[in-house]
Design a protein around this motif. Sequence first.
Motif, PDB file in Angstrom:
ATOM      1  N   GLY A 361       0.820  -1.213   0.000  1.00  0.00           N
ATOM      2  CA  GLY A 361       0.000   0.000   0.000  1.00  0.00           C
ATOM      3  C   GLY A 361       0.847   1.254   0.000  1.00  0.00           C
ATOM      4  N   THR A 362       1.948   1.236   0.738  1.00  0.00           N
ATOM      5  CA  THR A 362       2.844   2.395   0.765  1.00  0.00           C
ATOM      6  C   THR A 362       3.537   2.560  -0.578  1.00  0.00           C
ATOM      7  OG1 THR A 362       3.224   1.953   3.116  1.00  0.00           O
ATOM      8  CG2 THR A 362       4.714   3.500   2.050  1.00  0.00           C
ATOM      9  N   PHE A 363       3.909   1.441  -1.217  1.00  0.00           N
ATOM     10  CA  PHE A 363       4.518   1.501  -2.550  1.00  0.00           C
ATOM     11  C   PHE A 363       3.552   2.132  -3.548  1.00  0.00           C
ATOM     12  CE2 PHE A 363       5.436  -0.537  -6.694  1.00  0.00           C
ATOM     13  CZ  PHE A 363       6.724  -0.030  -6.890  1.00  0.00           C
ATOM     14  N   TRP A 364       2.267   1.822  -3.400  1.00  0.00           N
ATOM     15  CA  TRP A 364       1.233   2.415  -4.263  1.00  0.00           C
ATOM     16  C   TRP A 364       1.314   3.947  -4.189  1.00  0.00           C
ATOM     17  CZ3 TRP A 364      -3.258  -0.530  -6.246  1.00  0.00           C
ATOM     18  CH2 TRP A 364      -4.198   0.265  -6.892  1.00  0.00           C
ATOM     19  N   LEU A 365       1.580   4.465  -2.995  1.00  0.00           N
ATOM     20  CA  LEU A 365       1.608   5.915  -2.800  1.00  0.00           C
ATOM     21  C   LEU A 365       2.850   6.583  -3.393  1.00  0.00           C
ATOM     22  CD1 LEU A 365       0.262   6.144   0.868  1.00  0.00           C
ATOM     23  CD2 LEU A 365      -0.997   6.522  -1.257  1.00  0.00           C
ATOM     24  N   THR A 366       3.839   5.791  -3.788  1.00  0.00           N
ATOM     25  CA  THR A 366       5.016   6.414  -4.420  1.00  0.00           C
ATOM     26  C   THR A 366       4.694   6.929  -5.818  1.00  0.00           C
ATOM     27  OG1 THR A 366       5.814   4.292  -5.309  1.00  0.00           O
ATOM     28  CG2 THR A 366       6.605   4.939  -3.121  1.00  0.00           C
ATOM     29  N   PHE A 367       3.509   6.584  -6.345  1.00  0.00           N
ATOM     30  CA  PHE A 367       3.132   7.014  -7.692  1.00  0.00           C
ATOM     31  C   PHE A 367       2.208   8.234  -7.687  1.00  0.00           C
ATOM     32  CE2 PHE A 367       4.137   2.492  -8.038  1.00  0.00           C
ATOM     33  CZ  PHE A 367       5.071   2.515  -9.070  1.00  0.00           C
ATOM     34  N   ILE A 368       2.065   8.890  -6.545  1.00  0.00           N
ATOM     35  CA  ILE A 368       1.200  10.060  -6.480  1.00  0.00           C
ATOM     36  C   ILE A 368       1.743  11.194  -7.349  1.00  0.00           C
ATOM     37  CG2 ILE A 368       0.241   9.575  -4.193  1.00  0.00           C
ATOM     38  CD1 ILE A 368       2.339  11.492  -3.039  1.00  0.00           C
ATOM     39  N   THR A 369       0.853  11.961  -7.930  1.00  0.00           N
ATOM     40  CA  THR A 369       1.206  13.170  -8.678  1.00  0.00           C
ATOM     41  C   THR A 369       0.143  14.220  -8.381  1.00  0.00           C
ATOM     42  OG1 THR A 369      -0.092  12.659 -10.655  1.00  0.00           O
ATOM     43  CG2 THR A 369       2.150  11.752 -10.549  1.00  0.00           C
ATOM     44  N   VAL A 370       0.314  15.389  -8.924  1.00  0.00           N
ATOM     45  CA  VAL A 370      -0.677  16.449  -8.746  1.00  0.00           C
ATOM     46  C   VAL A 370      -2.001  16.044  -9.381  1.00  0.00           C
ATOM     47  CG1 VAL A 370      -1.236  18.865  -9.238  1.00  0.00           C
ATOM     48  CG2 VAL A 370       1.120  18.212  -8.721  1.00  0.00           C
ATOM     49  N   GLU A 371      -1.941  15.307 -10.478  1.00  0.00           N
ATOM     50  CA  GLU A 371      -3.154  14.963 -11.232  1.00  0.00           C
ATOM     51  C   GLU A 371      -3.864  13.722 -10.695  1.00  0.00           C
ATOM     52  OE1 GLU A 371      -0.157  15.404 -12.684  1.00  0.00           O
ATOM     53  OE2 GLU A 371      -0.495  17.464 -13.359  1.00  0.00           O
ATOM     54  N   ARG A 372      -3.205  12.955  -9.856  1.00  0.00           N
ATOM     55  CA  ARG A 372      -3.802  11.706  -9.392  1.00  0.00           C
ATOM     56  C   ARG A 372      -5.107  11.959  -8.632  1.00  0.00           C
ATOM     57  NH1 ARG A 372      -1.619   7.733 -12.415  1.00  0.00           N
ATOM     58  NH2 ARG A 372       0.621   7.521 -12.127  1.00  0.00           N
ATOM     59  N   GLN A 373      -6.111  11.111  -8.881  1.00  0.00           N
ATOM     60  CA  GLN A 373      -7.387  11.226  -8.200  1.00  0.00           C
ATOM     61  C   GLN A 373      -7.351  10.456  -6.879  1.00  0.00           C
ATOM     62  OE1 GLN A 373     -10.069  13.147  -9.288  1.00  0.00           O
ATOM     63  NE2 GLN A 373      -8.466  13.864 -10.691  1.00  0.00           N
ATOM     64  N   TYR A 374      -7.956  11.029  -5.856  1.00  0.00           N
ATOM     65  CA  TYR A 374      -7.906  10.416  -4.524  1.00  0.00           C
ATOM     66  C   TYR A 374      -8.529   9.019  -4.522  1.00  0.00           C
ATOM     67  CZ  TYR A 374      -9.079   9.413   0.313  1.00  0.00           C
ATOM     68  OH  TYR A 374      -9.219   8.792   1.518  1.00  0.00           O
ATOM     69  N   LEU A 375      -9.721   8.879  -5.094  1.00  0.00           N
ATOM     70  CA  LEU A 375     -10.445   7.614  -5.017  1.00  0.00           C
ATOM     71  C   LEU A 375      -9.733   6.481  -5.743  1.00  0.00           C
ATOM     72  CD1 LEU A 375     -14.169   8.741  -5.425  1.00  0.00           C
ATOM     73  CD2 LEU A 375     -13.011   7.970  -3.353  1.00  0.00           C
ATOM     74  N   THR A 376      -8.998   6.792  -6.786  1.00  0.00           N
ATOM     75  CA  THR A 376      -8.371   5.735  -7.576  1.00  0.00           C
ATOM     76  C   THR A 376      -6.885   5.566  -7.306  1.00  0.00           C
ATOM     77  OG1 THR A 376      -8.047   7.322  -9.391  1.00  0.00           O
ATOM     78  CG2 THR A 376     -10.029   5.934  -9.457  1.00  0.00           C
ATOM     79  N   HIS A 377      -6.209   6.605  -6.799  1.00  0.00           N
ATOM     80  CA  HIS A 377      -4.764   6.537  -6.678  1.00  0.00           C
ATOM     81  C   HIS A 377      -4.228   6.775  -5.262  1.00  0.00           C
ATOM     82  CE1 HIS A 377      -5.301   7.229 -11.027  1.00  0.00           C
ATOM     83  NE2 HIS A 377      -4.245   6.456 -11.130  1.00  0.00           N
ATOM     84  N   VAL A 378      -5.109   7.154  -4.337  1.00  0.00           N
ATOM     85  CA  VAL A 378      -4.661   7.365  -2.960  1.00  0.00           C
ATOM     86  C   VAL A 378      -5.394   6.409  -2.014  1.00  0.00           C
ATOM     87  CG1 VAL A 378      -4.434   9.023  -1.069  1.00  0.00           C
ATOM     88  CG2 VAL A 378      -4.140   9.785  -3.437  1.00  0.00           C
ATOM     89  N   LEU A 379      -6.716   6.405  -2.083  1.00  0.00           N
ATOM     90  CA  LEU A 379      -7.513   5.581  -1.176  1.00  0.00           C
ATOM     91  C   LEU A 379      -7.158   4.090  -1.239  1.00  0.00           C
ATOM     92  CD1 LEU A 379      -9.781   5.404   0.901  1.00  0.00           C
ATOM     93  CD2 LEU A 379     -11.413   5.235  -1.001  1.00  0.00           C
ATOM     94  N   PRO A 380      -6.965   3.500  -2.422  1.00  0.00           N
ATOM     95  CA  PRO A 380      -6.610   2.071  -2.437  1.00  0.00           C
ATOM     96  C   PRO A 380      -5.323   1.770  -1.673  1.00  0.00           C
ATOM     97  CG  PRO A 380      -7.307   2.771  -4.611  1.00  0.00           C
ATOM     98  CD  PRO A 380      -7.167   4.016  -3.791  1.00  0.00           C
ATOM     99  N   GLY A 381      -4.339   2.636  -1.803  1.00  0.00           N
ATOM    100  CA  GLY A 381      -3.096   2.442  -1.073  1.00  0.00           C
ATOM    101  C   GLY A 381      -3.310   2.509   0.428  1.00  0.00           C
ATOM    102  N   MET A 382      -4.122   3.459   0.875  1.00  0.00           N
ATOM    103  CA  MET A 382      -4.392   3.598   2.300  1.00  0.00           C
ATOM    104  C   MET A 382      -5.144   2.386   2.858  1.00  0.00           C
ATOM    105  SD  MET A 382      -5.351   7.596   2.895  1.00  0.00           S
ATOM    106  CE  MET A 382      -4.107   8.888   2.746  1.00  0.00           C
ATOM    107  N   VAL A 383      -6.137   1.915   2.122  1.00  0.00           N
ATOM    108  CA  VAL A 383      -6.891   0.741   2.581  1.00  0.00           C
ATOM    109  C   VAL A 383      -5.976  -0.470   2.675  1.00  0.00           C
ATOM    110  CG1 VAL A 383      -8.740  -0.874   1.998  1.00  0.00           C
ATOM    111  CG2 VAL A 383      -9.099   1.590   1.709  1.00  0.00           C
ATOM    112  N   LEU A 384      -5.094  -0.637   1.694  1.00  0.00           N
ATOM    113  CA  LEU A 384      -4.160  -1.752   1.698  1.00  0.00           C
ATOM    114  C   LEU A 384      -3.219  -1.672   2.908  1.00  0.00           C
ATOM    115  CD1 LEU A 384      -3.614  -4.195  -0.107  1.00  0.00           C
ATOM    116  CD2 LEU A 384      -1.867  -2.851  -1.295  1.00  0.00           C
ATOM    117  N   ILE A 385      -2.758  -0.473   3.220  1.00  0.00           N
ATOM    118  CA  ILE A 385      -1.925  -0.278   4.415  1.00  0.00           C
ATOM    119  C   ILE A 385      -2.701  -0.698   5.657  1.00  0.00           C
ATOM    120  CG2 ILE A 385      -0.833   1.455   5.902  1.00  0.00           C
ATOM    121  CD1 ILE A 385      -0.196   3.034   3.328  1.00  0.00           C
ATOM    122  N   GLY A 386      -3.941  -0.257   5.762  1.00  0.00           N
ATOM    123  CA  GLY A 386      -4.764  -0.586   6.916  1.00  0.00           C
ATOM    124  C   GLY A 386      -5.019  -2.077   7.047  1.00  0.00           C
TER     125      GLY A 386
END
Length: 511
Positions: A361-386
């Motif tokens: 999940g943390t590795f997923w967050l290494t791909f964040i950018t200004v354009e990334r959408q929260y629901l598709t590119h941030v939330l999945p990583g956070m849920v996986l971490i949890g």
Amino acid sequence: MSQGTLDPFQKPSQPTPADEVAAPANRWWVLVVISIAQLMVVLDATIVTVALPDAEADLHMSEANRQWVVTAYALTFGALLLLGGRVADFWGRKRAFVWGMVGFAVASAIGGAAQNEGMLFGARALQGVFAALLAPAALALLTVTFTEAAERAKAFAVYGGISAGGAAIGLLLGGVLTEYASWRWCLLVNVPIAVLAIAFAMPLLRESRAEGDTKYDIPGAITVTLGLAALVYGFTRAAEESWSDSLTIIMLVAGVLLLALFVVIQQRSAHALLPLRIVLDRNRGGSLLAMLLIGAAFIGSTLFMIYYMRIVLEYGAVKAGAGALGITVGVFITAGASASLLPKIGPRIPLVVGSLLSAGGTFWLTFITVERQYLTHVLPGMVLIGLGLGLVFTAVASTALIGVEEHDAGAASALINAVQQVGGALGTALLNSFATSAISDYMSDKEAELGPRLADPAIAHKTFVDAQLDGYTTAFAWAVVIMVVGAVVAAVFVNAGKDALPKDGAAVHVG
């Protein structure tokens, strides 16, 4: 001490079992009071995280120093937790509880009124000192108040639920207070909570204390606290200057030497703060080391999750606090499932799989950018971490108490929380150092590349945001490495079978 006596600080006599049990009519009110105190301690670890960007701007903190708002609290809390439990047992649990609440409220008021970063950092450290006295006293009072097995199970379920949900409440409350009042209220809110808890605690709680020698391992407490503080300062200095800076090296070496001295003191002390036999057990030591690493990576990277939402995505404080709840959802899903899973497969697999899920999940967050959408590119990583953390926390809580002797049960129980706090302090400082160095290097390269064009506000803003992203993703990448190391530690050291369970009562005593 009879119920209704208003002086909670008189020297308690040796309690009989009857003295230690609150009257049937008020024991559930005692649970309410203790729950309020526990909620205050737990949520204070996260409530300031959402507010930190505002506090940083208001008090003109540097990027290297901002982590002290988090680490000062976690470091003193974790380092002094074992000593706080022993003081509460022998000084008087009610006395420790009330004075802990008073001190915590005073420290919170100082922090809320802070006029500079040093005043805020000092207040946060003082909060940690009193939390280390308050938290074990609250748990011990719960133990001596509820002596019937079924009622005790219910009481601890409430207590555990508050402990688990406090972080989420802290994120939401911190966002609301920051956005609609001020970041200062994230600290000041503790004052009325503490006053309310003290008002009920005075007549409701009964004093109790443990029998035996009341000597404390003060040298051990001092050396471990100074050693950890030296390491954190060394990490901070590395961000400000460099890893090769002479003072950075001196502080890091001093930290390691002080911690080595702490181990020597524990070997020779008749009243050791941390009896080394507790951590030298293969399963217990391995699970606690894994927790230290996972806690360091997770708590450290949480800071940058919030900063990403606040600074890059430009979320308000409330939205950012709510945005981090994906982790909490994941924790609740697997924590409940893993409790029934452990007796079937043992702790090693949940520890290893949980660590790797959190790393993924943390590795997923290494791909964040200004354009990334929260629901598709941030939330999945956070849920996986949890999801991973839920497996890890449950397995560690069980494994760290396997085979522990009755006289070590309190110290082993407290050590789980202490390791998590200490790991969080070290991880936040270390990852902030990596992030700050990456941001500084990025800005230096861009200044050389763009030159006078950086005077253009649009270009300057884009460069600033890109630099922040570079720093955040660097921190996430290092967090992934630390989590993977935690998985390896669990795989190598933890070998307890599925039938290995903590001895009766091991989880309900405070030492």
